[in-house]
Design a protein around this motif. Structure first.
Motif: not given
Length: 432
Positions: A62, A65-66, A69, A110, A130, A133-134, A136-137, A188
């Protein structure tokens, strides 16, 4: 005496209903409290399910990710909240396209960040979560303009409802997946799909739609304004994640897991109030329309700082004092035995100066002083980097203390800067 108390309460209730800022803070605080309770339930389950090493791996996922983000959240949206009405339509048209370029770039970034992390920390299993999660962008640009317009229009009750809906979705998803033994993927997968609620919630409540036929604004004007904010966000990335990266590298995943737990437990409820206030603060300041807008914004800023000192300060002290009681009771005695309570108390106290600094940053943006905002963030970041590098060899408590001292100094610096700006003549503030 009873009549006086009733009249006082009645006056306070009327003031709350009449003051848009108080109402927005109330909605956001309520939603964030609900979110915090749900996230607390997740934290309790995770704390009782995973080991400190598992926590360390979760922290790395995370953190990566943060780091990425944070650039998505504000670098184009703030301009839409702050822009004059006559330029808004063209800015929305151009910003929508820029958001898609930004989303694609951040997805690639990411993936690269995940590759760097697995090499540096020798954790090859972390690259896939990881990278996943990318994705999301690629969802966020669908609703970013709509979200900015909703915030600009003061629809923070809507923002609060969407926040709660996302948190409920994540909480239910995490708890179900943990029950089915999904491991770290339980955290995740819900995080990947929750932005869909955010996107469709904002689009449903905003009539704006992308139209290729409409003229756009020059993208350089957007990037010129956002350039300082991107740099500010970059420094915020460093401040929010450098401690995790240094601890994981020099002290190991187990120490990182303990620190990550303490950070989330220590900055829990206090951060809820802080985030609610800061989310409402920028539109509250920007909507200070009067014959002397600069003076009105200064007045609103001073009132907001007093509100922060009262509410956040009180919550911080209560939470810090209660830490020795609620940590073993809620999270389990293993975290008390691991030495998390001193870390939680110190990090909890950090919430007040951190909120003061961030709220003052919103004021500088509202009065069109991004360069000055950037300078203050740069000074704070340099101080924090120096403090963290010097304190790492002395352990987690020294790191937490260095963060508290740094944010206290940074808040004092920012408050003095905003005081000077608020006393400048209107034409100097606008032209500076």
């Amino acid at each position: 005496m009873g009549r006086i108390n009733f009249q006082t309460l009645s006056h306070l209730a009327h003031s709350f209903r009449a003051n848009a800022f108080f109402r927005n803070v109330g909605w956001l605080t309520g939603s964030m409290l609900v979110s915090r309770i749900l996230r607390l339930a997740i934290t309790v389950v995770v704390a009782r399910t995973f080991s400190t090493v598992d926590y360390g791996q979760i922290a790395l996922i995370f953190t990566a990710h943060e780091i990425i983000t944070l650039f998505m959240q504000r670098c184009t949206q703030v301009k839409l909240v702050q822009a004059p009405l006559e330029a808004l339509s063209a800015l929305c048209r151009t910003t929508y396209s820029l958001n898609w370029l930004l989303g694609l770039g951040l997805l690639l970034a990411q993936c690269v960040t995940g590759f760097i992390i697995i090499k540096v920390y020798d954790a090859p299993d972390l690259w896939l979560p990881i990278t996943i999660l990318g994705l999301c962008h690629l969802l966020m640009p669908i609703g970013m303009v709509h979200a900015a317009l909703n915030v600009r229009q003061g629809k923070l009750k809507l923002v609060a409802k969407i926040e709660v809906a996302q948190t409920v979705f994540e909480a239910v998803g995490v708890l179900l997946l943990i029950a089915f033994g999904a491991g770290i993927w339980a955290l995740v997968i819900p995080k990947l799909f929750a932005p869909l609620l955010w996107v469709f919630g904002h689009r449903y409540q905003c009539s704006w739609r992308f139209d290729r036929q409409l003229p756009g604004a020059g993208w350089r004007s957007i990037l010129k304004y956002s350039g300082n904010l991107i740099a500010v966000d970059g420094m915020q990335v460093i401040r929010q994640n450098l401690d995790y990266l240094l601890i994981g590298h020099f002290l190991g995943l187990e120490a990182l897991g303990l620190y990550f737990f303490a950070f989330n437990a220590g900055l829990g409820i206090a951060t809820t109030f802080a985030n609610a206030i800061n989310s409402a603060f920028l539109p509250h300041l920007c909507n200070a329309d009067s014959d002397d807008a600069a003076s009105a914004r200064s007045g609103r800023y001073r009132a907001g700082i007093r509100l922060i000192g009262t509410i956040v300060g009180g919550v911080v002290l209560i939470q810090a004092a209660a830490a020795p009681f609620y940590v073993p009771l809620i999270f389990g005695e293993k975290w008390e035995a691991a030495g998390s309570i001193p870390l939680i108390v110190i990090l909890c106290l950090t919430a007040l100066p951190k909120t003061m600094f961030e709220a003052s940053s919103q004021f500088l943006r509202a009065v069109d002083q991004p360069q000055l905002d950037l300078l203050c963030h740069l000074k704070l970041t340099v101080l924090l980097v120096i403090g963290l590098v010097l304190s790492v060899p002395f352990g987690l408590t020294a790191i937490a203390l260095s963060i508290l001292v740094t944010y206290t100094l940074g808040a004092l610096m920012m408050l003095l800067t905003c005081r000077r700006v608020s006393q400048l003549p209107v034409n100097i503030v606008v032209m500076a």
